[in-house]
Motif scaffolding. Structure first.
Motif, PDB file in Angstrom:
ATOM      1  N   GLN A  76      -9.935  -3.798  -4.782  1.00 35.50           N
ATOM      2  CA  GLN A  76     -10.344  -2.950  -5.906  1.00 35.50           C
ATOM      3  C   GLN A  76     -11.685  -3.430  -6.456  1.00 35.50           C
ATOM      4  O   GLN A  76     -11.965  -4.628  -6.474  1.00 35.50           O
TER       5      GLN A  76
ATOM      6  N   TYR B  67     -10.626   2.351  -5.804  1.00 33.85           N
ATOM      7  CA  TYR B  67      -9.348   1.949  -5.221  1.00 33.85           C
ATOM      8  C   TYR B  67      -9.412   2.275  -3.732  1.00 33.85           C
ATOM      9  O   TYR B  67      -9.712   3.423  -3.365  1.00 33.85           O
TER      10      TYR B  67
ATOM     11  N   ASP C 156      -7.263   3.090  -1.657  1.00 37.25           N
ATOM     12  CA  ASP C 156      -6.390   4.184  -1.202  1.00 37.25           C
ATOM     13  C   ASP C 156      -6.780   5.546  -1.779  1.00 37.25           C
ATOM     14  O   ASP C 156      -6.144   6.553  -1.456  1.00 37.25           O
ATOM     15  N   ALA C 157      -7.792   5.578  -2.613  1.00 42.83           N
ATOM     16  CA  ALA C 157      -8.183   6.857  -3.228  1.00 42.83           C
ATOM     17  C   ALA C 157      -9.463   7.371  -2.594  1.00 42.83           C
ATOM     18  O   ALA C 157     -10.331   6.594  -2.204  1.00 42.83           O
ATOM     19  N   ASP C 158      -9.590   8.690  -2.501  1.00 42.77           N
ATOM     20  CA  ASP C 158     -10.770   9.309  -1.909  1.00 42.77           C
ATOM     21  C   ASP C 158     -11.906   9.457  -2.903  1.00 42.77           C
ATOM     22  O   ASP C 158     -13.002   9.863  -2.521  1.00 42.77           O
ATOM     23  N   GLU C 159     -11.613   9.232  -4.169  1.00 39.87           N
ATOM     24  CA  GLU C 159     -12.685   9.395  -5.155  1.00 39.87           C
ATOM     25  C   GLU C 159     -12.716   8.199  -6.099  1.00 39.87           C
ATOM     26  O   GLU C 159     -11.734   7.476  -6.244  1.00 39.87           O
ATOM     27  N   ILE C 160     -13.885   8.012  -6.714  1.00 43.04           N
ATOM     28  CA  ILE C 160     -14.060   6.925  -7.683  1.00 43.04           C
ATOM     29  C   ILE C 160     -13.507   7.409  -9.019  1.00 43.04           C
ATOM     30  O   ILE C 160     -13.793   8.518  -9.459  1.00 43.04           O
ATOM     31  N   ILE C 161     -12.710   6.571  -9.661  1.00 44.96           N
ATOM     32  CA  ILE C 161     -12.151   6.909 -10.971  1.00 44.96           C
ATOM     33  C   ILE C 161     -13.169   6.504 -12.027  1.00 44.96           C
ATOM     34  O   ILE C 161     -13.613   5.350 -12.043  1.00 44.96           O
ATOM     35  N   ARG C 162     -13.515   7.450 -12.880  1.00 49.11           N
ATOM     36  CA  ARG C 162     -14.472   7.134 -13.946  1.00 49.11           C
ATOM     37  C   ARG C 162     -13.752   7.160 -15.286  1.00 49.11           C
ATOM     38  O   ARG C 162     -13.086   8.133 -15.620  1.00 49.11           O
TER      39      ARG C 162
ATOM     40  N   LEU D 191      -6.511  -5.604 -14.450  1.00 50.05           N
ATOM     41  CA  LEU D 191      -5.460  -6.168 -13.597  1.00 50.05           C
ATOM     42  C   LEU D 191      -4.185  -6.493 -14.381  1.00 50.05           C
ATOM     43  O   LEU D 191      -3.494  -7.480 -14.097  1.00 50.05           O
ATOM     44  N   GLY D 192      -3.899  -5.702 -15.374  1.00 42.39           N
ATOM     45  CA  GLY D 192      -2.679  -5.903 -16.141  1.00 42.39           C
ATOM     46  C   GLY D 192      -2.738  -7.093 -17.092  1.00 42.39           C
ATOM     47  O   GLY D 192      -1.723  -7.480 -17.665  1.00 42.39           O
TER      48      GLY D 192
END
Lengths: 406, 242
Positions: B80, B93, B95-101, B112-113
């Motif tokens: 990550q 991530y 496993d994801a196809d897009e960047i999380i904004r 990380l929790g």
């Protein structure tokens, strides 16, 4: 006396039909309501068992203890090994892994709440009973999901779209993954038709960092296996593994309520019977008033008032018995039809109880013993209503009644 | 004679006032001793809550604007990447196809929790732009004599609306940071220790969660490198995920 009563019934067909119709209506309504309520509760209990627990559910003890915190780190480890061990038992038909998670859908820079289920293919979530509206079922391990129509509508998505979901993981952090929507599905459980996606456990488990793990197992027992006895054996077998083994009746909110719903249904139906009996009472009363002259004549020629009262009661019982039987036969036919076709409750406000496991298509049924019981109950009520209505006969004034214009 | 003594006391007192530092000067000195052009390090975070503890390792690089890239290098979330540019967080991530904004309130999300938020681990430490602050006296912590500076956020979008910082009078480095909500409720306390030589950077950072008292996080920093030339693509939202 019975022949005379029968003849009296046939003599005035209009009056007999009116009385009979009131009984038919009362019995019909009572039987349908009973059928509806019993069917609803039975399906509710079945949905609870099918979708929430199985016959027996296994979870990590600590997961149960801290369930409100969604403690994914307390998962069942070495799932494959445990599954093989359980399936070796002749009493167990199947073992299903179920992952049920709150999640967020990432769309256009925003996070939207949703839920995602991971289940085994062949389980109640992904099998031939699942209603497939469009597309196909997900394949094992593939980064694919099935969506409910409500999910698609709520998030303005359609079949073939990709969705990125965020989850909490067993490490305490988060992970995100992108799935393709390959099918649109529905279930006979209103709770499962909400804002959610379904994929396979094999696809979801690694994403939440529980490789070869499961959050809960649903066990299905073979036909004829005693659930309590098997539960005790499994608890002993797994006693050293920090696992909670519980039966459906231990977990389900509905199990403690089930013995009470017989009483509840009887109370509700007694209310409807009472309302119906007022209709019967009124009809009988009118019938007695109309026949004042006839009854006065009978008293005048020597019939006792008691004899006449009994005669009227027998007339009432005959009408009640025939009408109840006709109504019961009609109810049986209708209940059987709806038992096959089902009643679609969407649009009748079933969405208001989403999350309770109510069926969205109700298949009606009713135990055979209830029909004769209702007929007998209706006859008893009719007898009481008739007796009360014919109390007037005691006070009937013969001379003035005979003098009245016909 | 008496007059002379009184005059002497007044003079000493006045001089002392002139020599005493104000809040702006203290903050300026702190920023001076901690200033760098670029920074890179490796860190291990151990998170503890009532359910147990987890440990993860990450690398970090940062420029003097506060742009930061965190890359998780071990643990379950390995791979990550979290990029902070101004007030935006971009998360990669695998496993994801897009960047999380995430923006704005996303800065207060947990890393990380842990009890460290993205805000805690990244961003621009230019307090003049973001806070009004004042000197609120002195306090001794663990035998270290400290200035107490109280901060109030200038914008509602600021993650921590109120802060209290204890700054070592000797080294001008933060020792304790108390973070409050707008209503003044203590949210968490961060303790800094293990400062390297100049530019100062804490190698041991601990948090105490004032809301969930069983939660705490500890970070140990190693392999600190200052002012190394950074590959600009690492701090670019279109390239950082590659």
């Amino acid at each position: 006396m019975i022949k005379l009563a029968l003849r009296n019934c046939l003599r005035n067909k209009k009056r007999t039909i009116v009385t009979g119709l009131s009984v038919i209506l009362a019995v019909f309504v009572v039987l349908l309501i009973m059928s509806f309520m019993y069917s609803c509760f039975d399906q509710l209990a079945e949905n609870e068992r099918k979708y929430t627990t199985g016959d027996i559910r296994i979870r990590n003890k600590k997961y149960n203890e801290f369930e409100s915190l969604m403690p994914i780190q307390f998962y069942i480890e070495n799932y494959s090994e445990l599954r093989a061990e359980l399936l070796n038992r002749s009493t167990i038909k199947s073992v299903e892994s179920v992952l049920s998670l709150s999640s967020s859908l990432y769309r256009d820079g925003k996070l939207e709440n949703m839920a995602i289920y991971g289940a085994d293919i062949g389980s109640v979530y992904i099998n031939e009973d699942t209603i497939l509206y469009e597309g196909r079922f997900v394949e094992n391990g593939a980064r694919e999901v099935m969506a409910t129509p409500i999910f698609l509508k709520q998030h303005s998505l359609s079949l073939g779209d990709s969705v990125t979901c965020l989850f909490k993981t067993a490490s305490g952090g988060t992970n995100a993954a992108t799935f393709k929507i390959v099918g649109v599905v529905g279930y006979l459980n209103s709770e499962m038709n909400g804002n959610l996606l379904i994929t396979t456990s094999d696809a979801l488990a690694p994403l939440i960092r529980i490789n070869d793990g499961a959050l809960e197992l649903h066990l299905w027992l073979n036909e004829g296996v005693d659930e309590e006895s098997e539960l005790a054996k499994l608890k002993e077998l797994l006693s050293d593994r920090e696992l909670d083994v519980q039966s459906w009746s231990e977990i389900s909110w509905i199990a403690p309520v089930l013995p009470l719903y017989d009483i509840m249904i009887i109370i509700i139906d007694a209310l409807f019977f009472f309302i119906a009996s007022t209709l019967v009472f009124n009809t009988m009363m009118m019938s007695t008033l109309e026949r004042k002259k006839e009854l006065a004549t009978m008293i005048a020629i020597g019939f006792s008032r008691r004899y006449i009262m009994i005669l009227l009661v027998i007339e009432g019982l005959i009408i009640s018995f025939i009408a109840s039987t006709i109504s019961a036969i009609g109810s049986i036919i209708l209940i059987d039809i709806f038992g096959v076709v089902g009643i679609d409750l969407t649009g009748f406000g079933i969405e208001a109880v989403e999350g309770w496991g109510f069926p969205n298509i109700l298949y009606t049924h009713l135990a055979a013993w209830i029909y004769p019981a209702v007929i007998i109950a209706e006859m008893a009520i009719s007898a009481i209503a008739t007796i009360l209505a014919t109390m007037r006969v005691r006070k009937l004034e013969v001379a003035s009644s005979l003098r009245e214009e016909a | 004679m008496k007059k002379l003594i009184v005059l002497l006391i007044i003079a000493i007192f006045s001089l002392a006032q002139i020599w005493a530092l104000n809040a702006e000067q203290i903050i300026d000195k702190m920023e001076d001793v901690m200033e760098f052009e670029t920074l890179s390090f490796t860190a291990t975070i151990k998170n503890t809550d009532k359910l147990g503890s987890t440990t993860q390792t990450f690398n970090a690089i940062q420029n003097d604007d506060g742009d930061t890239l965190l890359t998780v290098t071990s643990g379950m979330d390995k791979g990550q990447k979290i990029l902070r540019l101004d007030d935006n967080i971009y998360i990669y991530y695998p496993d994801a196809d897009e960047i999380i904004r995430l923006s704005g309130s996303g800065l207060s999300n947990s890393f990380l929790g842990s009890d460290f938020s993205y805000e805690d681990l990244s961003g621009d430490d230019d307090y003049d732009d973001r806070y009004n602050y004042k000197l609120a006296g002195s306090e001794t912590y663990n035998g270290i004599d400290c200035y107490v500076i109280k901060f109030t956020a200038k914008k509602l979008s600021e993650t921590y609306q109120r802060m209290e910082m204890l700054i070592d009078k000797n080294r001008y480095v933060p020792i304790v940071e108390r973070l409050f909500s707008k209503s003044g409720k203590l949210l968490k306390t961060i303790y800094y220790d293990g400062y390297s030589t100049k530019p100062y950077f804490p190698t041991e950072v601990k948090t105490e969660n004032a809301v969930k008292k069983t939660n705490k996080s500890e970070m140990k920093v190693t392999n600190i490198v200052f002012n190394k030339k950074l590959d600009s693509s690492l701090l670019d939202k279109d390239d950082f995920a590659w």
